[in-house]
Design an enzyme around this catalytic site. Structure first.
Site, short mmCIF file in Angstrom:
data_model
loop_
_atom_site.label_atom_id
_atom_site.label_comp_id
_atom_site.label_asym_id
_atom_site.label_seq_id
_atom_site.Cartn_x
_atom_site.Cartn_y
_atom_site.Cartn_z
N CYS A 1 -3.25 70.80 -14.10
CA CYS A 1 -2.46 71.96 -14.74
C CYS A 1 -1.24 71.31 -15.72
O CYS A 1 -0.59 70.36 -15.15
CB CYS A 1 -2.12 72.84 -13.81
SG CYS A 1 -0.93 74.21 -14.54
N CYS B 1 2.43 75.10 -7.35
CA CYS B 1 1.72 73.90 -6.58
C CYS B 1 2.46 72.60 -6.34
O CYS B 1 3.56 72.51 -7.05
CB CYS B 1 0.51 73.47 -7.70
SG CYS B 1 -0.71 74.32 -7.84
N CYS C 1 -3.92 80.19 -14.64
CA CYS C 1 -3.69 79.39 -13.98
C CYS C 1 -4.85 78.74 -13.44
O CYS C 1 -5.78 79.36 -13.01
CB CYS C 1 -2.96 79.86 -12.82
SG CYS C 1 -2.67 79.05 -11.36
N GLN D 1 -7.60 86.90 3.56
CA GLN D 1 -7.43 85.64 2.97
C GLN D 1 -7.50 85.29 1.83
O GLN D 1 -8.31 86.03 0.91
CB GLN D 1 -8.29 84.73 3.96
CG GLN D 1 -8.22 84.50 5.25
CD GLN D 1 -7.10 83.47 5.74
OE1 GLN D 1 -6.67 82.96 4.92
NE2 GLN D 1 -6.56 83.55 6.99
N GLU E 1 -2.32 96.07 14.90
CA GLU E 1 -1.93 95.84 13.38
C GLU E 1 -0.72 96.85 12.98
O GLU E 1 -0.90 98.04 13.29
CB GLU E 1 -2.97 96.05 12.60
CG GLU E 1 -2.96 96.27 11.15
CD GLU E 1 -1.96 94.76 10.44
OE1 GLU E 1 -2.34 93.69 10.82
OE2 GLU E 1 -1.12 95.17 9.79
N ASP F 1 -2.71 86.29 15.09
CA ASP F 1 -2.67 85.64 13.82
C ASP F 1 -1.46 86.28 13.12
O ASP F 1 -1.51 87.14 12.11
CB ASP F 1 -3.93 86.10 13.19
CG ASP F 1 -4.06 85.72 11.60
OD1 ASP F 1 -3.30 84.89 11.15
OD2 ASP F 1 -5.14 85.95 11.01
N CYS G 1 -0.33 79.97 9.41
CA CYS G 1 -0.34 79.38 8.22
C CYS G 1 0.85 78.39 7.95
O CYS G 1 1.02 77.99 6.76
CB CYS G 1 -0.47 80.33 7.06
SG CYS G 1 1.08 81.58 7.18
C1 LIG Z 1 -2.09 86.60 8.76
S1 LIG Z 1 -2.09 88.43 8.68
C2 LIG Z 1 -3.66 88.44 9.58
C3 LIG Z 1 -4.74 89.46 9.65
C4 LIG Z 1 -6.01 89.36 10.16
N1 LIG Z 1 -6.15 88.60 11.38
C5 LIG Z 1 -6.90 88.68 9.00
O1 LIG Z 1 -7.38 87.56 9.39
O2 LIG Z 1 -7.42 89.39 8.15
C6 LIG Z 1 -1.04 89.05 9.64
C7 LIG Z 1 -1.21 90.57 9.92
O3 LIG Z 1 -0.20 90.87 10.65
C8 LIG Z 1 0.40 92.06 10.30
N2 LIG Z 1 1.81 92.26 10.97
C9 LIG Z 1 2.87 91.84 10.66
N3 LIG Z 1 3.93 92.06 11.43
C10 LIG Z 1 3.16 92.54 12.51
C11 LIG Z 1 3.82 93.02 13.69
N4 LIG Z 1 4.93 92.76 14.13
N5 LIG Z 1 2.85 93.82 14.49
C12 LIG Z 1 1.79 93.94 14.19
N6 LIG Z 1 1.28 93.45 12.82
C13 LIG Z 1 1.90 92.95 12.05
C14 LIG Z 1 0.41 92.15 8.81
O4 LIG Z 1 0.08 93.41 8.36
C15 LIG Z 1 -0.92 91.44 8.60
O5 LIG Z 1 -2.22 92.16 8.41
#
Ligand SMILES: C[S@@+](CC[C@H](N)C(=O)[O-])C[C@H]1O[C@@H](n2cnc3c(N)ncnc32)[C@H](O)[C@@H]1O
Length: 416
Positions: free
Chosen positions: A80, A91, A165, A234, A303, A346, A373
């Site tokens: 790029c 990046c 991009c 993702q 969630e 997650d 992440c």
């Molecule tokens: C990294 S994403 C993971 C989503 C899912 N596991 C996936 O792989 O598609 C984190 C998720 O946590 C939710 N989130 C953020 N803070 C939270 C909380 N305090 N309690 C519950 N969910 C939450 C976000 O809305 C998001 O959907």
């Protein structure tokens, strides 16, 4: 050793540096006159001339390599034209070969685990299909003062009118670049698996849908998904399947009838295959209502985003063993059906945090599988869980964000 007291501001100073190891954040570590210099656009082992871009005021400063005096064999020409000093901040590693980028990320994950969790471990970062370009299906652009979409320079508010991009998914930006936007707004862009582009303009705290119908069509874990474009998904088209496979590997065999928690479950990407593992065939009525005591297994998905829980309700309607709980994990944890045989968590970038990690450990699950992440947050959470008797038993890491310093990890912890 006490850091030398800093009296002069080094900003704009030119330094010649021998570049040391990679550090978390997309830079390498060098030293000059006893100070640590975090240098971008360089690679370990190089000698570079660098300009100080920011003086940290204490023992460190930040610099950009502007001339390479001795190049690393891993150095390549960036794909790029906006990569490099003063360029786009999206990046970090355009100047490293893709294989070297994965090694740099592996070194960062290993270093964070060693430093923050006291765990020495070889780490491999796995390549995802598709190569280092054209993978980003979700992106946020800024808008210039004259209404053109662009990307921000590193650690700056300046908006660079980058045009298309090279890491964006094919076609993701074209309809966005073709039109003008409200000056200084931001644009949230999703290109779904069907190739449709959805874009929302964010201005003065309001969201204005501008492109697409707002429903993202995705495919992962052997299923079709329809979810609001703003709900989490993702970013890399192959990341969802990679994460699911690694999570299932971490979860291992579950007893039919077991209870699993899918915390921060989004639209149910992980809950769906977990439901199949816990013997989710049957009707809602066969599942115990106040605990995981029915003859059928149960997956409890927690969630907080209403758009995601609504999507989970619809996408997983054929899986009655999944119970969707809308709320913040830290608030609803104590009322969840249990005890869980396994907990999958997650969380967003900042991780679980010490307190919540302790509370999860007290649930008595045989396994906790963490998806992260940010390697620093992962290492802190692994350390916190270790204090409560959980040992790191498995770690997969994926290059789900090529050219950037980001890396996706799935860690399996076993109760000891
Ligand atoms: C990294 S994403 C993971 C989503 C899912 N596991 C996936 O792989 O598609 C984190 C998720 O946590 C939710 N989130 C953020 N803070 C939270 C909380 N305090 N309690 C519950 N969910 C939450 C976000 O809305 C998001 O959907």
């Amino acid at each position: 050793m006490t850091a030398p007291r800093q009296t002069l501001d080094w900003t704009d100073r030119l330094l010649e540096l021998d570049v040391g190891p990679v550090a978390h954040g997309g830079h390498c570590v060098a030293r000059s006159e006893g100070r640590v210099v975090f240098v971008r656009h360089a690679l370990p082992g190089e000698r570079v001339r660098a300009v100080v871009t920011e003086d940290g005021g204490g023992s460190f400063c930040r610099a950009d390599a502007v001339a390479v005096l001795t190049a690393s064999p891993d150095r390549v020409e960036p794909a790029c034209p906006w990569a490099g000093p003063g360029g786009c901040g999206g990046c970090d590693w355009q100047h490293a070969s893709p294989a070297a980028q994965r090694q740099l990320k592996a070194a960062v994950v290993a270093e964070q685990l060693a430093r923050l969790a006291g765990i020495e471990r070889e780490v491999t970062v796995e390549e995802l299909p598709g190569g280092p370009l054209g993978w980003r299906t979700r992106m946020r652009m800024a808008v210039t003062d004259d209404g053109r979409p662009g990307l921000r320079a590193h650690r700056s508010h300046e908006v660079l009118p980058v045009g298309d991009c090279p890491i964006a998914a094919p076609g993701a930006l074209l309809p966005v670049l073709e039109r003008s936007w409200t000056p200084t707004a931001e644009v949230e862009i999703v290109r779904d698996a069907a190739g449709e582009v959805h874009a929302v303009e964010l201005f003065e705290g309001e969201r204005h849908p501008e492109l697409g119908d707002g429903t993202a069509h995705e495919r992962a874990a052997g299923r079709a998904w329809e979810l609001p474009a703003e709900a989490f998904w993702q970013v890399h088209p192959h990341a969802a399947d990679a994460v699911v496979d690694a999570v299932l590997e971490g979860v291992g065999d579950l007893e039919p009838g077991a209870c699993a928690w899918d915390l921060y479950g989004g639209a149910g990407l992980i809950a769906a295959p977990l439901a199949e593992r816990v013997g989710a065939v049957g009707t809602v009525g066969t599942v115990g209502s106040d605990g995981c005591t029915g003859s059928q297994g149960r997956v409890v998905l927690v969630e907080s985003d209403p758009a995601a829980t609504a999507a989970a309700g619809e996408c997983l309607a054929d899986l009655p063993a999944v119970q969707v709980v809308r709320g913040r994990v830290e608030k609803v944890l104590h009322g969840l059906p249990g005890p869980p045989a396994v907990i999958v968590a997650d969380p967003p970038r900042k991780g679980l945090g010490r307190r919540l990690a302790g509370e999860l450990a007290r649930q008595g699950a045989a396994r906790i599988v963490l998806v992260a992440c940010d390697p620093a947050a992962l290492a802190r959470d692994v350390a916190a869980l270790a204090e409560h008797g959980y040992a790191l038993a498995g770690l997969r890491a994926f290059d789900a964000f090529p050219m950037t310093h980001h890396v996706e990890c799935v860690a399996t912890l076993l109760a000891t």
